[in-house]
Design an enzyme around this catalytic site. Structure first.
Site, PDB file in Angstrom:
ATOM      1  N   ASP A 392      34.459 -18.499   2.705  1.00 52.74           N
ATOM      2  CA  ASP A 392      35.596 -17.727   2.229  1.00 52.74           C
ATOM      3  C   ASP A 392      36.441 -17.356   3.448  1.00 52.74           C
ATOM      4  O   ASP A 392      35.988 -17.468   4.591  1.00 52.74           O
ATOM      5  CB  ASP A 392      35.074 -16.477   1.503  1.00 52.74           C
ATOM      6  N   THR A 394      39.158 -14.353   3.495  1.00 56.64           N
ATOM      7  CA  THR A 394      39.420 -12.924   3.614  1.00 56.64           C
ATOM      8  C   THR A 394      38.119 -12.137   3.684  1.00 56.64           C
ATOM      9  O   THR A 394      37.299 -12.209   2.786  1.00 56.64           O
ATOM     10  CB  THR A 394      40.259 -12.436   2.417  1.00 56.64           C
ATOM     11  N   THR A 674      39.388 -20.478  -0.394  1.00 49.96           N
ATOM     12  CA  THR A 674      39.935 -19.134  -0.478  1.00 49.96           C
ATOM     13  C   THR A 674      40.855 -18.983  -1.671  1.00 49.96           C
ATOM     14  O   THR A 674      41.485 -19.945  -2.106  1.00 49.96           O
ATOM     15  CB  THR A 674      40.707 -18.777   0.817  1.00 49.96           C
ATOM     16  N   GLY A 675      40.909 -17.776  -2.191  1.00 56.49           N
ATOM     17  CA  GLY A 675      41.851 -17.462  -3.264  1.00 56.49           C
ATOM     18  C   GLY A 675      43.213 -17.087  -2.735  1.00 56.49           C
ATOM     19  O   GLY A 675      44.152 -16.867  -3.512  1.00 56.49           O
ATOM     20  N   ASP A 676      43.359 -17.024  -1.414  1.00 57.37           N
ATOM     21  CA  ASP A 676      44.631 -16.636  -0.808  1.00 57.37           C
ATOM     22  C   ASP A 676      45.619 -17.798  -0.857  1.00 57.37           C
ATOM     23  O   ASP A 676      45.268 -18.936  -1.160  1.00 57.37           O
ATOM     24  CB  ASP A 676      44.404 -16.197   0.638  1.00 57.37           C
ATOM     25  N   ARG A 789      44.100 -20.907  -3.149  1.00 61.17           N
ATOM     26  CA  ARG A 789      44.349 -20.457  -4.519  1.00 61.17           C
ATOM     27  C   ARG A 789      43.289 -20.974  -5.486  1.00 61.17           C
ATOM     28  O   ARG A 789      43.600 -21.362  -6.616  1.00 61.17           O
ATOM     29  CB  ARG A 789      45.736 -20.894  -4.983  1.00 61.17           C
ATOM     30  N   ASP A 815      31.942 -12.778   1.266  1.00 58.73           N
ATOM     31  CA  ASP A 815      31.659 -11.337   1.266  1.00 58.73           C
ATOM     32  C   ASP A 815      32.057 -10.654  -0.025  1.00 58.73           C
ATOM     33  O   ASP A 815      31.843  -9.454  -0.168  1.00 58.73           O
ATOM     34  CB  ASP A 815      32.388 -10.664   2.432  1.00 58.73           C
ATOM     35  N   ASN A 818      34.014 -12.807  -5.708  1.00 54.42           N
ATOM     36  CA  ASN A 818      34.587 -14.115  -6.017  1.00 54.42           C
ATOM     37  C   ASN A 818      33.850 -15.249  -5.305  1.00 54.42           C
ATOM     38  O   ASN A 818      34.113 -16.422  -5.574  1.00 54.42           O
ATOM     39  CB  ASN A 818      36.073 -14.148  -5.630  1.00 54.42           C
ATOM     40  N   ASP A 819      32.909 -14.910  -4.419  1.00 56.85           N
ATOM     41  CA  ASP A 819      32.135 -15.937  -3.708  1.00 56.85           C
ATOM     42  C   ASP A 819      30.739 -16.123  -4.293  1.00 56.85           C
ATOM     43  O   ASP A 819      29.997 -16.997  -3.843  1.00 56.85           O
ATOM     44  CB  ASP A 819      32.000 -15.559  -2.221  1.00 56.85           C
TER      45      ASP A 819
END
Length: 1110
Positions: A392, A394, A674-676, A789, A815, A818-819
């Site tokens: 991940d 963030t 990552t979801g960013d 995303r 962390d 979502n992981d």
């Protein structure tokens, strides 16, 4: 059972507020979560079933049954049942202990307190007792207990702010707003208790960004969407309180639906041992067959001469039947070639390795008093075989802290530190920070060291003033004062928070706003600007602007955004400044900073009125409204005058760059999931050195359809492999699984470094069966892969794709909640106990506080565990083959009668007592560079202790005392004492030892002298270092600037501009006074401390590098 059946058939959910009796008839699950595997009733059957899945355990159970048949057993049953029961019991205790800690972690979460509205009053209730339909009160900074329908909040119009970092990895705040009919309920407990609305909505699912439903109340229906829902795992921010109605609870929440199932993980060593047991069992069958045939021949030719003495009748026992019985007898006798104590020893070694991880001081994070923790004890050696790391971003690679580092204003860089000669230097010692805000207004987290900027402000440089004025005006930040008079900034984007905080500390303080005005304090003077228009940010525009009128009546447009977008809209007179600022941006990018370009425009009053009239018409139109508004934004955002650029640091965790470099040198591939957003992820990729300017190409896959994604992958493969090296057309559908298993030769033919970046919507198409071959093939050829995303489920799908078709050992690290799904899917799951809760840690196999500890976990503990386990297995099988094959040799001297050489107690105790300690010592304590070259205290105790134990037991079993107690079992009184008085006995022991050891010693000596391993070379270098003077550590070199352009520093959510101008998020109260203690919500580590830490790490890494090269 009925409940689960009902659950699987659920197509829609009906929930009535404040009515548990009504909701209970649907048998909805409560809010209790389970990450454990067993309970009191299921532990014994499930654990025994799992243990007897091991081939060896089933094999020994089969042998135990054979030993109960007196016709074929020459050994008593206790020789097998004692070690079998011991192994099963020890493993069961270990599994029970592991699961106990899972239960303990579950209880910590389930026993959290929430305020629940029960019987018309708020009561503290444990999370696990919360039911569907309950109304819950949340307070600021609280975790959300379940998926809630937002009813009301402390903010105007029922708004609330949430942080969704555990769901999508984004730290920027998001807005949720209640229905107007429910927001009127406010905090009135009596009205909330009477609320009896019925919600009809979708069944539980894992779609985080979608919700559909209808609220029926007071005879009217109101549609519900995702903006009305607060999901479990979110944190309430900048909102004093809110009330919500539970829609989904526990396992039905979207967070838990994305978590995946806990899988039974096995290591490759486990699978290898199962295979070895099968091969050895086949080997035993061959030996048993040879000895059985020998017995049949011996009985036929020689045995008939002895039947008279045995009082056998003629034909009572023929030679063939005798051979058949002898076959099973030898299977029992030779079974010790794979003793069950092997599995006891393996578990003990793994337990020891786990404690080494827990006790490792170099993986202890003193700032939070967090040690590393091995949450499972069965996967240690797998850490030494990792090929792919899925990380991940963030909170894992970064600290979730944004810091204003540098800026470029009118062609001049501010933020760099120079020495007395005017040369740019790194920060190596504490320097005085700068800032106008002193005393109670000082923000102690702000670190800026360039006094030239303060001099320019004091001298009244108009460009510098305009730059800082823009930072204080062009944003979506909300401000308020708390009861202590502290100024609190509510930030929707952490980037904006850093910029507004920087402007505040440099004398331009954002004080308050209304829908029509913005008030700032400029160098002590309060100034109010009229807000005329707000041109909001979106992912396509990549910029935001405000149009304000200053007290002098001038109309200004202030804009900030991505440099690639803003530079296209500059006035031609900015050409020279554009070139200079572009160079500065490239320099900032080389340091891994996130950048924004800053520009403004003076507007004519008449022109603005005409433009504003057209904007009002566009807002009220029904046809192509969005397109017309976008066109008007484009029209006014042109001929801008460039002011400069900002550089914000998304602070990496300490040691991330060094860790990534070390893992890459170990040929471990790192994929970032990552979801960013894409720009942020790319920026961090460059900051971590996963992406570099030296790469041959960076492929970006951003197609919106399956056809577009397929075409982009095909073009990327053309560039990577060349025109003559294209695998099919990309449109072929591969039917066989084998087509996805890549040839390593192909991978070696790719020269150069490549990177792949793919968006979540493109990844959804790429994971389809006819495209995933191209995706996997391309991704595995690339040095770095970044997926942006992505949803939690997509993270797990990417991990499963690599696991299934690459047959590689994978590790996932994260962390947040979502992981969790990817942590459970990977062979090894690592949770970072960071700022995003405990869900990742609860689901993980290993946990620690910082990403940098991954290097030590894999390259030290993983490597040692793997090497130790391999050496242990070789040693163990060697001693047991040597012990057991004596019976095979002895069979040729005893008429193949299955007579044993050793007594039964020696056979029973050989593995579990006599020879257990030396192999355990090597399996637990052996180190790569030490081996058995040095005889430590442990070596002496274990080896001499084993010999002493053997003689103690030997004399005890041959003593008068034990004979008196068990005369049938120990009849050899005085045998050991008389035998050891014979000189020839000791001579045979000495000669046997020398004959066994000398070839090994000679072989090792020649091997070290002629073909030294890396460990041998290191050992020789260590010896030489003791005689030589220690090397002086060199000062670290400053990083060179990169030509790469950084991603822009925006983490916005579209729609905040409309909220501000509509006044929905404004409280009806007077603006705060100009004075008072001001405080922002940003915490960061000292810039100097971080830099000093990096210096130390660099020196350390240099020393290590020097060691390896030598």
């Amino acid at each position: 059972m009925f409940c689960s059946k009902k659950k699987s058939l659920e197509v829609e959910r009906i929930v009535k507020a404040n009515d548990r009796e009504y909701n209970e008839k649907f048998l909805y699950k409560d809010n209790r979560i389970h990450t454990s595997k067993y309970n009191i009733l299921t532990f014994l059957p499930i654990n025994l079933f799992e243990q007897f899945q091991r081939v060896a355990n089933a094999y020994f159970l089969f042998l135990l049954i054979l030993q109960l048949i007196p016709e074929i057993s020459s050994l008593t049953w206790f020789t097998t049942i004692v070690p079998l029961v011991l192994v099963v019991t020890m493993t069961a205790v270990k599994d029970a202990t592991d699961d106990y800690f899972r239960h303990k972690s579950d209880n910590q979460v389930n026993n959290r307190q929430s305020e629940v509205l029960i019987d018309s009053k708020l009561q503290n209730e444990k999370w696990m007792n919360v039911k569907v339909g309950d109304i819950i009160k949340l307070e600021n900074n609280q975790f959300v207990a379940a998926d809630l329908l937002l009813l009301s909040s402390s903010e105007p119009h029922g708004l609330c702010y949430i942080e969704t970092a555990e769901l999508d990895g984004e730290t920027n705040l998001k807005v949720r707003h209640a229905l107007s009919v429910t927001s009127e309920l406010g905090a009135d407990i009596s009205r909330l208790a009477k609320f009896d609305g019925i919600v009809v909505c979708e069944a539980p699912n894992n779609k985080l960004d979608k919700f559909t439903g209808v609220l029926s109340w007071k005879g009217s229906k109101h549609s519900l969407n995702n903006e009305k829902i607060i999901l479990r795992g979110c944190v309430l921010r900048n909102t004093s309180w809110c009330f919500g109605m539970v829609i989904f609870a526990g396992p039905d929440t979207k967070l838990m639906q994305n978590s995946g199932k806990t899988k039974f993980k096995r290591t490759s060593i486990d699978r290898l041992m199962n295979t070895l047991v099968l091969w050895i069992f086949g080997f035993l069958i061959c030996l048993g067959t040879i000895l059985a045939i020998g017995n049949s021949i011996w009985e036929n030719q020689v045995g008939n001469q002895f039947r008279t003495f045995l009082f056998w009748n003629e034909g009572e026992k023929n030679s063939v039947f005798s051979g058949f019985l002898t076959f099973w007898s030898y299977i029992i006798i030779l079974n010790t070639v794979v003793p069950i104590s092997l599995y006891v020893s393996v578990e003990v070694i793994r337990l020891g390795h786990s404690y080494f991880i827990n006790w490792d001081r170099k993986m202890y994070y003193s700032r939070k008093a967090t040690p590393a923790e091995a949450r499972t004890t069965t996967l240690n050696e797998e850490l030494g075989q990792i090929e792919y790391v899925f990380s991940d971003k963030t909170g894992t690679l970064t600290q979730n802290i944004m810091t204003f580092k540098k800026c470029s204003i009118n062609g001049r860089i501010y933020g760099e530190v120079h020495d007395d000669l005017g040369q740019k230097t790194d920060m190596t010692k504490k320097k005085e920070t700068v800032g106008f805000s002193v005393g109670p207004q000082a923000d102690r987290t702000f670190q800026f060291f360039d006094h030239h900027l303060m001099e320019s402000i004091e001298l009244g440089d108009p460009k510098v003033h305009e730059f800082l004025r823009l930072l204080a005006l062009c944003h979506t930040v909300m401000s308020e004062e708390n009861s202590a008079g502290q100024l609190i900034y509510q930030v929707q984007s952490p980037d904006e928070g850093a910029l507004v905080t920087a402007a505040k500390n440099l004398g331009f303080i954002f004080k308050s706003r209304t829908p029509e005005t913005i008030t700032i304090e400029e160098l002590g003077t309060l100034v109010t600007y009229q807000l005329l228009a707000f041109l909001d940010f979106n992912n396509f525009r990549k910029r935001m602007s405000v149009i304000v009128r200053n007290p002098e009546g001038q109309i200004k447009l202030y804009s900030k955004g991505a440099d690639t977008i803003l530079f296209e809209r500059l006035h031609p007179s900015n050409e020279d400044l554009l070139t200079l600022t572009s160079d500065h941006l490239s320099e900032f990018a080389g340091e891994g900073l996130r950048t924004l370009a800053i520009a403004y425009r003076d507007l004519d009053d008449k022109y603005f009125r005409e433009w504003h009239k057209m904007l009002e018409d566009a807002n009220t139109s029904t046809d192509e409204r969005d397109e017309r508004i976008a066109g008007l934004y484009e029209e006014i955002e042109k001929d801008l005058m460039l002011l400069g650029a900002t550089a914000v640091e998304d602070k990496l965790q300490d040691g991330v760059i060094e860790t990534v470099t070390s893992l890459s040198l170990a040929n471990i591939k790192i994929w970032v999931l990552t979801g960013d957003k894409q720009e942020t992820a790319i920026n961090i990729g460059y900051a971590c050195n996963m992406l570099t300017d030296d790469m041959n190409d960076v492929f970006i896959i951003a197609g919106n359809t399956a056809a577009e994604v397929r075409e982009e992958l095909r073009k990327a493969k053309e560039n990577l492999f060349g025109q003559n090296r294209i695998f099919s057309s990309g449109h072929v559908v591969f039917e066989k699984k084998q087509s996805l298993e890549l040839d390593s030769v192909v991978e070696e033919t790719v020269t150069g470094d490549y990177a792949l970046i793919i968006n979540g919507h493109s990844l959804a198409h790429a994971l389809e069966s006819d495209v995933k071959n191209d995706l996997l093939e391309l991704a595995c050829m690339c040095k770095t892969v970044i997926c942006c995303r992505v949803t939690p489920l997509q993270k797990a799908q990417v991990v499963e794709l690599v696991k299934k078709y690459r047959n590689a050992v994978t590790l996932a690290i994260g962390d947040g909640a979502n992981d969790v799904s990817m942590i459970k899917s990977a062979h090894i799951g690592v949770g970072i106990s960071g700022q995003e809760g405990l869900q990742a840690v609860l689901a993980s196999d290993y946990s620690f506080a910082q990403f940098r500890y991954l290097q030590r976990l894999l390259l030290v503990h993983g490597r040692w565990s793997y090497v130790r386990m391999c050496k242990f297995l070789c040693y163990f099988f060697y001693k047991n083959f040597a012990f057991t094959l004596v019976h095979f040799w002895f069979g040729f001297f005893c008429g193949f009668s299955a007579q044993t050489v050793y007594d039964q107690w020696f056979i029973t105790l050989f593995n579990i007592v006599y020879t257990s300690l030396p192999v355990l010592a090597m399996g637990i304590f052996d180190q790569i560079a030490l081996d058995t070259s040095y005889w430590t205290v442990i070596n002496h105790v274990f080896i001499w202790g084993s010999i002493a134990t053997y003689f103690s037991i030997l004399f005890t079993m041959h003593s008068n005392g034990i004979f008196g107690l068990f005369p049938n079992q120990f009849p050899f009184v005085g045998n050991a004492r008389h035998s050891l008085t014979q000189k020839c006995t000791w001579l045979v022991i000495l000669l046997t030892t020398v004959a066994s050891v000398m070839p090994v010693v000679a072989f090792r000596f020649l091997k070290v002298d002629l073909f030294p391993t890396l460990s041998d070379q290191i050992r020789q270098w260590q010896k030489a270092q003791k005689k030589a003077r220690p090397l002086r550590s060199r000062k670290p070199q400053t990083r060179r600037s990169s030509s790469r352009r950084s991603g822009y520093a925006f983490a916005h959510q579209e729609g905040y501009g409309e909220l501000i101008t509509s006044g929905k998020n404004m409280r009806a109260k007077n603006p705060p006074p100009t004075s008072g203690l001001e405080k922002t919500l940003y915490n960061s580590t000292s810039w100097i401390e971080n830099l000093c830490k990096k210096t130390t790490d660099t020196v350390s890494s240099f020393s290590q590098d020097k060691t390896v090269k030598l």
